[in-house]
Write a protein that holds these residues in place. Structure first.
Motif, PDB file in Angstrom:
ATOM      1  N   ALA A 110       0.840  -1.187   0.000  1.00 39.92           N
ATOM      2  CA  ALA A 110       0.000   0.000   0.000  1.00 39.92           C
ATOM      3  C   ALA A 110       0.880   1.244   0.000  1.00 39.92           C
ATOM      4  O   ALA A 110       0.413   2.350  -0.210  1.00 39.92           O
ATOM      5  CB  ALA A 110      -0.902   0.005   1.219  1.00 39.92           C
ATOM      6  N   GLY A 111       2.143   1.033   0.245  1.00 40.46           N
ATOM      7  CA  GLY A 111       3.074   2.153   0.244  1.00 40.46           C
ATOM      8  C   GLY A 111       4.391   1.692   0.809  1.00 40.46           C
ATOM      9  O   GLY A 111       4.460   0.683   1.499  1.00 40.46           O
ATOM     10  N   SER A 152      16.535   1.404   6.211  1.00 46.23           N
ATOM     11  CA  SER A 152      15.512   0.383   5.993  1.00 46.23           C
ATOM     12  C   SER A 152      14.448   0.922   5.061  1.00 46.23           C
ATOM     13  O   SER A 152      14.404   2.123   4.783  1.00 46.23           O
ATOM     14  CB  SER A 152      14.866  -0.026   7.319  1.00 46.23           C
ATOM     15  OG  SER A 152      13.976   0.980   7.749  1.00 46.23           O
ATOM     16  N   VAL A 153      13.637   0.020   4.584  1.00 46.85           N
ATOM     17  CA  VAL A 153      12.432   0.429   3.862  1.00 46.85           C
ATOM     18  C   VAL A 153      11.248  -0.090   4.665  1.00 46.85           C
ATOM     19  O   VAL A 153      11.205  -1.265   5.039  1.00 46.85           O
ATOM     20  CB  VAL A 153      12.400  -0.168   2.435  1.00 46.85           C
ATOM     21  CG1 VAL A 153      11.062   0.129   1.771  1.00 46.85           C
ATOM     22  CG2 VAL A 153      13.548   0.361   1.616  1.00 46.85           C
ATOM     23  N   LEU A 154      10.349   0.822   4.936  1.00 44.52           N
ATOM     24  CA  LEU A 154       9.167   0.438   5.697  1.00 44.52           C
ATOM     25  C   LEU A 154       8.032   0.250   4.709  1.00 44.52           C
ATOM     26  O   LEU A 154       7.716   1.162   3.954  1.00 44.52           O
ATOM     27  CB  LEU A 154       8.838   1.563   6.674  1.00 44.52           C
ATOM     28  CG  LEU A 154       7.920   1.261   7.832  1.00 44.52           C
ATOM     29  CD1 LEU A 154       8.516   0.194   8.713  1.00 44.52           C
ATOM     30  CD2 LEU A 154       7.710   2.544   8.639  1.00 44.52           C
ATOM     31  N   LEU A 155       7.461  -0.958   4.701  1.00 42.15           N
ATOM     32  CA  LEU A 155       6.456  -1.254   3.684  1.00 42.15           C
ATOM     33  C   LEU A 155       5.119  -1.534   4.345  1.00 42.15           C
ATOM     34  O   LEU A 155       5.035  -2.324   5.287  1.00 42.15           O
ATOM     35  CB  LEU A 155       6.922  -2.473   2.869  1.00 42.15           C
ATOM     36  CG  LEU A 155       6.048  -2.885   1.696  1.00 42.15           C
ATOM     37  CD1 LEU A 155       6.937  -3.342   0.546  1.00 42.15           C
ATOM     38  CD2 LEU A 155       5.073  -3.978   2.056  1.00 42.15           C
ATOM     39  N   ARG A 156       4.101  -0.814   3.907  1.00 40.84           N
ATOM     40  CA  ARG A 156       2.774  -1.093   4.436  1.00 40.84           C
ATOM     41  C   ARG A 156       2.094  -2.084   3.516  1.00 40.84           C
ATOM     42  O   ARG A 156       2.000  -1.856   2.304  1.00 40.84           O
ATOM     43  CB  ARG A 156       1.947   0.188   4.533  1.00 40.84           C
ATOM     44  CG  ARG A 156       0.644   0.021   5.277  1.00 40.84           C
ATOM     45  CD  ARG A 156       0.299   1.281   6.046  1.00 40.84           C
ATOM     46  NE  ARG A 156       0.340   2.442   5.161  1.00 40.84           N
ATOM     47  CZ  ARG A 156      -0.715   2.886   4.478  1.00 40.84           C
ATOM     48  NH1 ARG A 156      -1.874   2.298   4.577  1.00 40.84           N
ATOM     49  NH2 ARG A 156      -0.602   3.943   3.706  1.00 40.84           N
ATOM     50  N   VAL A 157       1.664  -3.182   4.043  1.00 41.89           N
ATOM     51  CA  VAL A 157       1.054  -4.239   3.241  1.00 41.89           C
ATOM     52  C   VAL A 157      -0.363  -3.822   2.873  1.00 41.89           C
ATOM     53  O   VAL A 157      -1.087  -3.247   3.701  1.00 41.89           O
ATOM     54  CB  VAL A 157       1.020  -5.564   4.035  1.00 41.89           C
ATOM     55  CG1 VAL A 157       0.359  -6.666   3.236  1.00 41.89           C
ATOM     56  CG2 VAL A 157       2.431  -5.969   4.431  1.00 41.89           C
ATOM     57  N   ALA A 158      -0.732  -4.079   1.638  1.00 39.56           N
ATOM     58  CA  ALA A 158      -2.087  -3.739   1.187  1.00 39.56           C
ATOM     59  C   ALA A 158      -3.100  -4.473   2.069  1.00 39.56           C
ATOM     60  O   ALA A 158      -2.849  -5.577   2.537  1.00 39.56           O
ATOM     61  CB  ALA A 158      -2.257  -4.136  -0.275  1.00 39.56           C
ATOM     62  N   ASP A 159      -4.243  -3.831   2.254  1.00 41.52           N
ATOM     63  CA  ASP A 159      -5.215  -4.322   3.228  1.00 41.52           C
ATOM     64  C   ASP A 159      -5.670  -5.761   2.987  1.00 41.52           C
ATOM     65  O   ASP A 159      -5.891  -6.512   3.921  1.00 41.52           O
ATOM     66  CB  ASP A 159      -6.450  -3.413   3.237  1.00 41.52           C
ATOM     67  CG  ASP A 159      -6.177  -2.166   4.061  1.00 41.52           C
ATOM     68  OD1 ASP A 159      -5.174  -2.185   4.824  1.00 41.52           O
ATOM     69  OD2 ASP A 159      -6.933  -1.200   3.946  1.00 41.52           O
TER      70      ASP A 159
END
Ligand code: ADP
Ligand code: MG
Length: 660
Positions: free
Chosen positions: A358-359, A483-490
Motif C-alpha cells: 500500500a506504500g 531500511s524500507v518500511l512497507l505497508r502491506v495492502a489491506d
C-alpha cells in the motif's frame, strides 16, 4: 424378633469376654472369661484393686474398646460386627462417660465442653446451648458457664464433665473413678449426683477401688486379675429421691435435619481450627509464611509475566500493524554494523509500486546534536518519507508533519518529539513550533511536535524527523537506506507479502543482501518466549508452594500429636472418624487459605512497590490468577493436611485417652 430378644435380654450382656494386650513376645490377658448382665436402670459398682482390669472392662462396656474374644450385646445388638463409626454412634446415643481426670478441653468454656456431644449428635445450636446451660445449672454450675477448665476447681470440672456425659441423654452413665481426684466433699457431691441420675432412670456403672464409694451402688461386682470374683446386691439405703422436674430430660430434643447437623459439625471444626491457630499464633504464622511466599510468588510472577507480555505486545503494535521492514544485510546482526549499503531508494520506489504494497517509505538515521539558544542535546535524527508517520502510527502533539514535497526539495522542516521539545525549550515558554533550531550545523524550522512513541528503547530517547533526502545529503553523504518500511495492502496476508517482497528483492539484487522483518513474527516469538518464561518462573514458584505445603503437613502432624487426648475425648463422646478428620483438615485448609489471602496481598503490595519506585516492570493481575491462588491454597491444605488428619481419625480412642 430382634425386638423380642431385646425385650427379654438385659441391656448389657457380656459372655466370655476376654481382652488381651500384646506383651513382649506373646500376649497378656487383662480380662478373662467375663460374664456380666446389667439391666436397664441398675446402679452398679465395679470394684477392684488398681490394675485389676476395671477400666479395661468399662472401656469395653462403653464401646470405646472391643473384646479380643467373647460377645458383647448392647440392647440386643451384637457389637462385634460394628465398624468404628457405628460404635461412635452407640457411644453418642447411649453412653455418657465420666473420667477420673475429667478430660475437659482446656480451650473451651464449661458451656462449650458440655455441648460437644450434642454437636456430633446434630442438635441445632440454640437447643444445644439451652440444654447445656440447663444441665450445668442443675449441677450448680450456672454461674460458671463461661469459665474455662483452668478456672474451675476439680469438683466443678467433674460436674462439667457430668453435664457433658448427660448431654445426649446417656442411657448408661459410665464413671471411671469419678471421685478419685476429688476431695471428700466434692466426691460426695458427685456421688450424690450419680445417685440422683440413677433415680431418674439412668443406668449408672461406677468404677472404683474404694469400698466407701462402691457402697453407694445397688449392686457391687468385684473384679480381681481380670476375673469377676463376686457379684452381689448392695442394700445401702438410697438417699431421698429427686423431684421429677429435676430430671433434666433423659431424652434430648430431636436432632436437626441432616444438613443443619452437618453445618453444625462444620462450625465446630471451624471454631476448633481457629482456637487451635490462636493458641499457637507464632507457630501458625511461621507455617503460613511458606504458603504466603509461595502464593505471593506465583501470583506476582504470573502478573509480571502478563504485564511484560502486554507491554511487549503494545511495543510491537507501535511498530505498526501490517507492516514489513526491510533491512540491508543478511540478518539482524548485519544491520547493526550499519556499513552495508545495498538497499537504495529505487528499491523503495519499486516496492511501493508492487500490488501487495500500500506504500513504502525509506528510512535513514543519524545521531547528531540539536541546539536551541544555549541548550544542546544529542538526538537520533530519522530521515523518513511522508508515509512513515501513518505507517508507524506517530501522533502529533502540536503543529504538522511535513508533506510529500519535503523529500524532493530536501526541506529543512523538522518534526521533533516531546522529549526534544522538553529538553531544548525547557527554559522558555515559547511554542517550539515555528522556532528555528540547529541540527548539527543545519538550521531547521520546527513544524511539529510528535508524541513520544511506545517503543522498545528507553523512554528518554530524543528523536527528531527530517525528510530522508535531507538526512542523506546533509548528514550522511550517501544514498543508501537504513531500511524500507512497507505497508502491506489491506487485502494481502502479511506473510504472503513478506514472501513476495523477498522474492522481488532477490530478483532485483541477484543475491540475498537484505532481510525482511515481519512484526507478526516478532509478536509471536515474543509472546511464546514470555509465556515460556512465565511458565518456568511459575513452576519454580509452585515448587516453593509444595515446600510450604510440606511445612503445613509437618505442623499438622505436630498439632495432631499435641491433641491426641482431645481426639480421644471427642471420640468418647461420639465423634465419627470423619468429624475428627474434618476438624484437622479444616485447620490445614484454613492455615493455607489465610496464607493464600496474605500471599495475594503481598503480591499486590509488590506490584504497588514496583510502581512506586518507578520501575518499568508492569504487574497485570487477573481474577483468574487470584481465584486459582485460592483454589491452590485450599488444595494444598487438603492434600498436605490429609495425612495428619487421616492419622488422627484412625487413632484408637482408648489409646488416645490414655495419652498424657
Ligand atoms: P484398673 O482400671 O483396674 O486399674 P486397667 O483396666 O486400667 O486397670 O488395667 C488392667 C491391666 O491392663 C493393667 O495391668 C495394665 O497394665 C494393663 N493394660 C491396660 N492397658 C494396656 C495397654 N494398652 N497395653 C498393655 N497393657 C495394658
Ligand atoms: Mg482404671
Amino acid at each position: 424378633m430382634a425386638e423380642d430378644a431385646a425385650a427379654a435380654e438385659p441391656l448389657i450382656v457380656l459372655r466370655g469376654v476376654r481382652r488381651e494386650y500384646p506383651a513382649g513376645e506373646g500376649t497378656v490377658a487383662v480380662l478373662a472369661d467375663v460374664d456380666l448382665d446389667v439391666e436397664a436402670g441398675e446402679f452398679l459398682a465395679i470394684m477392684g484393686a488398681s490394675g485389676s482390669g476395671k477400666s479395661t472392662l468399662m472401656n469395653i462396656l462403653g464401646c470405646l474398646d472391643r473384646p479380643t474374644a467373647g460377645d458383647y450385646r448392647f440392647a440386643g445388638r451384637a457389637t462385634a460386627d460394628l465398624d468404628p463409626d457405628d460404635l461412635a454412634e452407640l457411644r453418642r446415643e447411649h453412653f455418657g462417660f465420666i473420667f477420673q481426670r475429667y478430660h475437659l478441653l482446656s480451650e473451651l468454656t464449661a458451656l462449650g465442653n458440655a455441648e460437644i456431644p450434642a454437636i456430633y449428635a446434630g442438635l441445632p445450636s440454640g437447643a444445644r446451648r439451652d440444654r447445656a446451660r440447663a444441665l450445668l445449672e442443675r449441677l450448680g454450675m450456672g454461674d460458671r458457664l463461661g469459665h474455662r477448665p483452668g478456672q474451675l476447681s476439680g469438683g466443678q470440672q467433674q460436674r462439667v464433665s457430668i453435664a457433658r456425659a448427660l448431654m445426649n441423654g446417656a442411657d448408661v452413665v459410665l464413671a471411671d473413678e469419678p471421685t478419685g481426684a476429688l476431695d471428700r466433699r466434692s466426691g460426695e457431691e458427685v456421688l450424690k449426683i450419680l445417685d440422683e441420675l440413677n433415680a431418674e432412670g439412668h443406668t449408672v456403672i461406677l468404677v472404683t477401688h474404694d469400698h466407701d464409694v462402691a457402697r453407694r451402688a445397688r449392686r457391687i461386682v468385684e473384679i480381681s486379675d481380670g476375673r469377676i470374683v463376686s457379684d452381689r446386691p448392695n442394700e445401702a439405703p438410697r438417699e431421698e429421691t429427686v423431684s421429677s422436674d429435676h430430671a433434666a430430660g433423659r431424652t434430648p430434643p430431636p436432632a436437626a435435619s441432616v444438613w443443619r447437623a452437618a453445618i453444625g459439625r462444620f462450625e465446630e471444626s471451624f471454631r476448633m481450627a481457629v482456637l487451635a491457630m490462636l493458641s499457637h499464633r507464632l507457630r501458625t504464622f511461621l507455617t503460613m509464611l511458606g504458603i504466603v511466599i509461595g502464593i505471593a510468588s506465583v501470583v506476582a510472577m504470573v502478573a509480571l509475566g502478563e504485564g511484560s507480555r502486554q507491554k511487549v505486545l503494545s511495543n510491537i503494535s507501535s511498530l505498526g500493524t501490517n507492516t514489513l521492514e526491510i533491512f540491508p544485510g543478511k540478518d539482524f546482526g548485519d544491520m547493526r554494523s550499519g556499513k552495508i549499503k545495498t538497499l537504495v531508494l529505487s528499491d523503495a520506489e519499486a516496492l511501493a509500486r508492487q500490488s501487495f504494497a500500500a506504500g513504502a517509505t525509506p528510512t535513514v538515521s543519524t545521531t547528531t546534536t540539536l541546539r536551541f539558544g544555549s541548550i544542546e542535546a544529542s538526538a537520533q535524527v530519522n530521515g523518513v518519507g511522508v508515509d512513515y508517520f501513518s505507517v508507524k502510527g506517530v501522533k502529533l502533539a502540536s503543529g504538522r508533519f511535513f508533506d510529500a514535497g519535503a523529500a524532493r526539495t530536501m526541506s529543512q522542516e523538522i518534526v521533533i518529539d516531546e522529549n526534544v521539545a522538553k529538553t531544548l525549550f525547557a527554559d522558555t515558554t515559547v511554542d517550539p513550533v515555528g522556532q528555528v533550531i540547529l541540527v548539527g550545523k543545519v538550521p531547521c524550522t520546527v513544524i511539529g511536535v510528535s508524541r513520544k512513541q511506545q517503543g522498545f528503547g528507553p523512554s528518554g530517547n530524543l528523536t527528531a524527523f527530517l525528510a530522508y533526502t535531507t538526512v542523506q545529503v546533509r548528514f550522511l553523504g550517501d544514498t543508501s537506506l537504513r531500511s524500507v518500511l512497507l505497508r502491506v495492502a489491506d487485502d494481502v496476508d502479511t506473510s504472503l507479502a513478506e514472501e513476495a517482497t523477498a522474492a522481488f528483492l532477490l530478483r532485483r539484487h541477484g543475491t540475498k543482501d537484505f532481510f525482511v522483518l515481519n512484526t507478526d513474527d516478532i509478536r509471536q516469538t515474543i509472546t511464546s518466549t514470555t509465556q515460556t518464561l512465565t511458565l518456568l518462573i511459575a513452576a519454580i514458584a509452585v515448587i516453593s508452594l509444595v515446600v510450604g505445603g510440606i511445612g503445613v503437613m509437618n505442623i499438622m502432624l505436630v498439632s495432631v500429636s499435641e491433641r491426641v487426648k482431645e481426639i480421644g475425648v471427642r471420640m468418647a463422646v461420639g465423634a465419627r472418624r470423619s468429624d475428627i478428620m474434618q476438624q484437622f483438615l479444616t485447620e490445614a485448609v484454613l492455615v493455607c487459605l489465610i496464607g493464600g489471602v496474605l500471599g495475594v496481598g503481598v503480591a499486590f503490595a509488590a506490584g504497588l512497590a514496583f510502581a512506586a519506585f518507578g520501575s518499568t516492570f508492569v504487574f497485570v493481575y487477573s481474577a483468574t490468577t487470584i481465584l486459582a491462588a485460592f483454589a491452590c491454597s485450599t488444595l494444598i491444605g487438603v492434600v498436605f493436611g490429609w495425612l495428619p488428619a487421616h492419622g488422627a481419625a484412625l487413632l484408637d480412642p482408648v489409646a488416645a485417652l490414655a495419652r498424657d
